[in-house]
Design a protein around this motif. Structure first.
Motif, PDB file in Angstrom:
ATOM      1  N   ILE A  24     -18.345   6.890 -11.109  1.00 41.58           N
ATOM      2  CA  ILE A  24     -19.317   7.350 -10.111  1.00 41.58           C
ATOM      3  C   ILE A  24     -18.771   7.135  -8.702  1.00 41.58           C
ATOM      4  CG2 ILE A  24     -21.572   6.807  -9.071  1.00 41.58           C
ATOM      5  CD1 ILE A  24     -22.517   6.274 -12.013  1.00 41.58           C
ATOM      6  N   ILE A  25     -18.133   6.006  -8.478  1.00 39.54           N
ATOM      7  CA  ILE A  25     -17.532   5.750  -7.167  1.00 39.54           C
ATOM      8  C   ILE A  25     -16.474   6.806  -6.862  1.00 39.54           C
ATOM      9  CG2 ILE A  25     -16.124   4.132  -5.808  1.00 39.54           C
ATOM     10  CD1 ILE A  25     -17.463   1.862  -7.419  1.00 39.54           C
ATOM     11  N   ALA A  26     -15.686   7.131  -7.879  1.00 35.11           N
ATOM     12  CA  ALA A  26     -14.629   8.133  -7.696  1.00 35.11           C
ATOM     13  C   ALA A  26     -15.201   9.491  -7.329  1.00 35.11           C
ATOM     14  CB  ALA A  26     -13.790   8.239  -8.970  1.00 35.11           C
ATOM     15  N   THR A  27     -16.194   9.941  -8.105  1.00 33.04           N
ATOM     16  CA  THR A  27     -16.745  11.274  -7.833  1.00 33.04           C
ATOM     17  C   THR A  27     -17.470  11.287  -6.498  1.00 33.04           C
ATOM     18  OG1 THR A  27     -17.961  13.120  -8.812  1.00 33.04           O
ATOM     19  CG2 THR A  27     -18.964  11.002  -9.052  1.00 33.04           C
ATOM     20  N   SER A  28     -18.166  10.209  -6.191  1.00 34.25           N
ATOM     21  CA  SER A  28     -18.875  10.132  -4.915  1.00 34.25           C
ATOM     22  C   SER A  28     -17.905  10.193  -3.740  1.00 34.25           C
ATOM     23  CB  SER A  28     -19.674   8.832  -4.858  1.00 34.25           C
ATOM     24  OG  SER A  28     -20.139   8.597  -3.551  1.00 34.25           O
ATOM     25  N   SER A  29     -16.853   9.401  -3.805  1.00 32.40           N
ATOM     26  CA  SER A  29     -15.898   9.337  -2.693  1.00 32.40           C
ATOM     27  C   SER A  29     -15.192  10.669  -2.485  1.00 32.40           C
ATOM     28  CB  SER A  29     -14.871   8.235  -2.953  1.00 32.40           C
ATOM     29  OG  SER A  29     -15.506   6.978  -3.063  1.00 32.40           O
ATOM     30  N   PHE A  53      -8.988   8.292   1.845  1.00 34.66           N
ATOM     31  CA  PHE A  53      -7.959   7.258   1.864  1.00 34.66           C
ATOM     32  C   PHE A  53      -8.077   6.370   0.626  1.00 34.66           C
ATOM     33  CE2 PHE A  53      -4.953   4.353   3.514  1.00 34.66           C
ATOM     34  CZ  PHE A  53      -5.430   3.067   3.301  1.00 34.66           C
ATOM     35  N   GLY A  54      -9.295   5.936   0.320  1.00 33.28           N
ATOM     36  CA  GLY A  54      -9.520   5.078  -0.840  1.00 33.28           C
ATOM     37  C   GLY A  54      -9.119   5.756  -2.137  1.00 33.28           C
ATOM     38  N   VAL A  55      -9.478   7.026  -2.258  1.00 33.41           N
ATOM     39  CA  VAL A  55      -9.139   7.786  -3.465  1.00 33.41           C
ATOM     40  C   VAL A  55      -7.625   7.964  -3.575  1.00 33.41           C
ATOM     41  CG1 VAL A  55      -9.340  10.047  -4.583  1.00 33.41           C
ATOM     42  CG2 VAL A  55     -11.353   8.986  -3.554  1.00 33.41           C
ATOM     43  N   MET A  56      -6.979   8.260  -2.452  1.00 34.31           N
ATOM     44  CA  MET A  56      -5.519   8.477  -2.469  1.00 34.31           C
ATOM     45  C   MET A  56      -4.775   7.202  -2.853  1.00 34.31           C
ATOM     46  SD  MET A  56      -4.970  11.574  -2.079  1.00 34.31           S
ATOM     47  CE  MET A  56      -3.217  11.343  -2.217  1.00 34.31           C
ATOM     48  N   ILE A  57      -5.214   6.072  -2.325  1.00 33.73           N
ATOM     49  CA  ILE A  57      -4.592   4.784  -2.670  1.00 33.73           C
ATOM     50  C   ILE A  57      -4.696   4.537  -4.164  1.00 33.73           C
ATOM     51  CG2 ILE A  57      -4.824   2.274  -2.445  1.00 33.73           C
ATOM     52  CD1 ILE A  57      -3.455   3.487  -0.071  1.00 33.73           C
ATOM     53  N   ASN A  75      -2.904  -1.630 -12.270  1.00 32.63           N
ATOM     54  CA  ASN A  75      -4.108  -0.852 -12.554  1.00 32.63           C
ATOM     55  C   ASN A  75      -5.355  -1.545 -12.018  1.00 32.63           C
ATOM     56  OD1 ASN A  75      -3.250   1.540 -13.747  1.00 32.63           O
ATOM     57  ND2 ASN A  75      -3.093   0.624 -15.778  1.00 32.63           N
ATOM     58  N   ASN A  76      -5.403  -2.863 -12.145  1.00 31.08           N
ATOM     59  CA  ASN A  76      -6.550  -3.628 -11.627  1.00 31.08           C
ATOM     60  C   ASN A  76      -6.649  -3.504 -10.110  1.00 31.08           C
ATOM     61  OD1 ASN A  76      -7.975  -4.740 -13.822  1.00 31.08           O
ATOM     62  ND2 ASN A  76      -6.405  -6.286 -14.118  1.00 31.08           N
ATOM     63  N   ILE A  77      -5.486  -3.562  -9.449  1.00 32.37           N
ATOM     64  CA  ILE A  77      -5.475  -3.412  -7.989  1.00 32.37           C
ATOM     65  C   ILE A  77      -5.963  -2.004  -7.602  1.00 32.37           C
ATOM     66  CG2 ILE A  77      -3.984  -3.315  -5.932  1.00 32.37           C
ATOM     67  CD1 ILE A  77      -2.242  -5.469  -7.306  1.00 32.37           C
ATOM     68  N   ALA A  78      -5.523  -1.000  -8.375  1.00 31.12           N
ATOM     69  CA  ALA A  78      -5.952   0.378  -8.108  1.00 31.12           C
ATOM     70  C   ALA A  78      -7.468   0.514  -8.255  1.00 31.12           C
ATOM     71  CB  ALA A  78      -5.249   1.340  -9.075  1.00 31.12           C
ATOM     72  N   CYS A 119      -9.246  -1.223  -5.374  1.00 23.98           N
ATOM     73  CA  CYS A 119      -9.178  -0.406  -4.136  1.00 23.98           C
ATOM     74  C   CYS A 119     -10.211   0.716  -4.177  1.00 23.98           C
ATOM     75  CB  CYS A 119      -7.776   0.190  -3.962  1.00 23.98           C
ATOM     76  SG  CYS A 119      -6.534  -1.023  -3.492  1.00 23.98           S
ATOM     77  N   LEU A 120     -10.386   1.312  -5.349  1.00 21.21           N
ATOM     78  CA  LEU A 120     -11.377   2.377  -5.489  1.00 21.21           C
ATOM     79  C   LEU A 120     -12.792   1.819  -5.314  1.00 21.21           C
ATOM     80  CD1 LEU A 120     -11.766   5.421  -6.176  1.00 21.21           C
ATOM     81  CD2 LEU A 120     -12.043   4.719  -8.550  1.00 21.21           C
ATOM     82  N   ILE A 121     -13.041   0.655  -5.918  1.00 23.52           N
ATOM     83  CA  ILE A 121     -14.379   0.059  -5.852  1.00 23.52           C
ATOM     84  C   ILE A 121     -14.776  -0.270  -4.415  1.00 23.52           C
ATOM     85  CG2 ILE A 121     -15.744  -1.982  -6.473  1.00 23.52           C
ATOM     86  CD1 ILE A 121     -14.318  -2.028  -9.159  1.00 23.52           C
ATOM     87  N   ILE A 122     -13.831  -0.754  -3.618  1.00 22.85           N
ATOM     88  CA  ILE A 122     -14.184  -1.158  -2.249  1.00 22.85           C
ATOM     89  C   ILE A 122     -14.161   0.007  -1.256  1.00 22.85           C
ATOM     90  CG2 ILE A 122     -13.424  -3.535  -2.601  1.00 22.85           C
ATOM     91  CD1 ILE A 122     -10.981  -2.843  -0.820  1.00 22.85           C
ATOM     92  N   THR A 123     -13.832   1.208  -1.718  1.00 22.18           N
ATOM     93  CA  THR A 123     -13.832   2.378  -0.814  1.00 22.18           C
ATOM     94  C   THR A 123     -15.184   2.581  -0.127  1.00 22.18           C
ATOM     95  OG1 THR A 123     -12.068   3.485  -2.039  1.00 22.18           O
ATOM     96  CG2 THR A 123     -13.483   4.882  -0.683  1.00 22.18           C
ATOM     97  N   PRO A 124     -16.325   2.511  -0.854  1.00 24.99           N
ATOM     98  CA  PRO A 124     -17.616   2.640  -0.164  1.00 24.99           C
ATOM     99  C   PRO A 124     -17.851   1.538   0.870  1.00 24.99           C
ATOM    100  CG  PRO A 124     -17.913   3.010  -2.507  1.00 24.99           C
ATOM    101  CD  PRO A 124     -16.520   2.481  -2.331  1.00 24.99           C
TER     102      PRO A 124
END
Lengths: 277, 95
Positions: free
Chosen positions: A57-62, B18-22, B46-49, B52-57
């Motif tokens: 969900i975070i991925a699709t949202s972002s 940026f978060g998605v690209m990282i 993979n955990n770091i990736a 990084c995605l989780i903290i994008t918001p």
């Protein structure tokens, strides 16, 4: 770590593409499909499935929100207002989810979805009335967005912000308890209560659900619920599907989206009932 | 749409991308060198990736705080700060 075959990896990516398409087109997170898929197809414990669902969900949202924001579809200010209660709901429900069985809440949720679905369906069928552009409402803010379908700028006023903000708490609860984005609640809140056009509501929901999912996912990630090598492949598929789904959002009629969304909610409601009963 | 509003929305949009690209870069990098590194290192990448995605918001909220401050929208700034505090509180509670 779960060892995945090439076939399983392909399956995860293809499923992720499907989730990405419907998520970006409907403004929902896709968790209602992701969690059952992981539980029934991969025999994954439900809490791990919920954690992975939240990350997708975070991925699709972002990815989708980054485009919607630039095009002016998302109402960032309303999004931030509604996110306050949503974030609180996410955190509280995640802490609860880690301790109790959510079956009772699923039944309550299934009953709650039915009147929302019916109301949206009726709303979509009803002929829309032209707004009197000269009406000034004290304390209101007139917003504009460009509708590619009608090729014109549409005006709207956001009503009942306080009520919508409070109800967004339940949108966050959906996120933390079931691994849903909460868009299934936040979009009807924005369209029915706030009077926001469906395209703006969908785009704003896409923007909001990322943060709601983040609040829950962080807690679950810290506590080791995320099976990383499954999550990455679903997310890759979701990102691919997200961009494909954006094309549907731009070309679809507003009323078509509302009807499709109401049918989707009805189906989900019945699905929950069958699962619990 | 004024220039400031446009720049504000552009910053938010770029932060999300940026978060998605990282995430994408880290995942593909991990998969590319999987044959040359240990399983633990592959999982760590993979955990770091994923992190990084989780903290994008969260990064997005920080940019919203900055943007609303620059645009002098102090009420929306307050809302954004509240959201940020709520998220951080959730992490602290669980720790």
């Amino acid at each position: 770590m779960i060892e995945l075959s090439f076939l399983q990896i392909s399956f995860l990516i293809i499923f992720g593409i499907f989730i990405g398409i419907i998520s970006s087109a409907m403004g929902i997170g896709g968790g209602a499909f992701t969690v059952p898929f992981l539980v029934f197809v991969f025999n994954m414990p439900i809490k791990n499935a919920i954690a992975i669902s939240l990350i997708s969900i975070i991925a699709t949202s972002s990815s989708v929100a980054s485009i919607n924001i630039e095009k002016g579809f998302s109402n960032v200010r309303i999004g931030v207002l509604l996110e306050m209660a949503m974030a609180v709901g996410s955190i509280i429900s995640t802490l609860i989810m880690m301790r109790i069985n959510p079956s009772i809440l699923e039944l309550f949720f299934s009953f709650m979805l039915l009147p929302v679905a019916i109301s949206m369906f009726i709303n979509a069928k009803r002929k829309s009335k032209k707004e009197n552009k000269n009406i000034e409402i004290s304390g209101s803010h007139i917003n504009l967005y460009y509708d590619p379908q009608s090729q014109s700028y549409e005006r709207y006023i956001v009503r009942k912000k306080t009520l919508a903000s409070i109800l967004s708490f339940f949108s966050g609860v959906m996120s933390g308890l079931f691994g849903l984005g909460g868009g299934i609640i936040s979009v009807p809140i924005m369209t029915i209560i706030c009077g926001i056009p469906i395209k703006v509501a969908t785009a704003t929901s896409n923007f909001m659900i990322g943060l709601s999912a983040c609040a829950s996912a962080l807690i679950l990630f810290i506590n080791g619920y995320v099976i990383t090598n499954v999550a990455v492949f679903i997310v890759i598929g979701v990102l691919l599907g997200g961009f494909m789904g954006m094309k549907l959002l731009y070309k679809a009629k507003s009323s078509t989206l509302q009807i499709a969304f109401s049918i989707l909610i009805m189906i989900l409601s019945i699905r929950f009932m069958i699962k619990v009963l | 749409m004024s220039f400031n509003e446009k720049k504000f929305l552009s910053i938010i949009s770029k932060t999300l991308r940026f978060g998605v690209m990282i995430f994408i870069i880290l995942v593909f990098f991990a998969y590319a060198i999987k044959q040359f590194i240990s399983i633990e290192s592959y999982l760590l990448l993979n955990n770091i990736a994923i992190f990084c995605l989780i903290i994008t918001p969260i990064l997005r909220i920080m940019m919203l705080i900055y943007g609303f401050y620059k645009m002098k929208e102090y009420l929306n700034l307050l809302y954004s700060v509240i959201v940020f505090v709520i998220i951080i509180s959730g992490i602290i509670i669980k720790f």
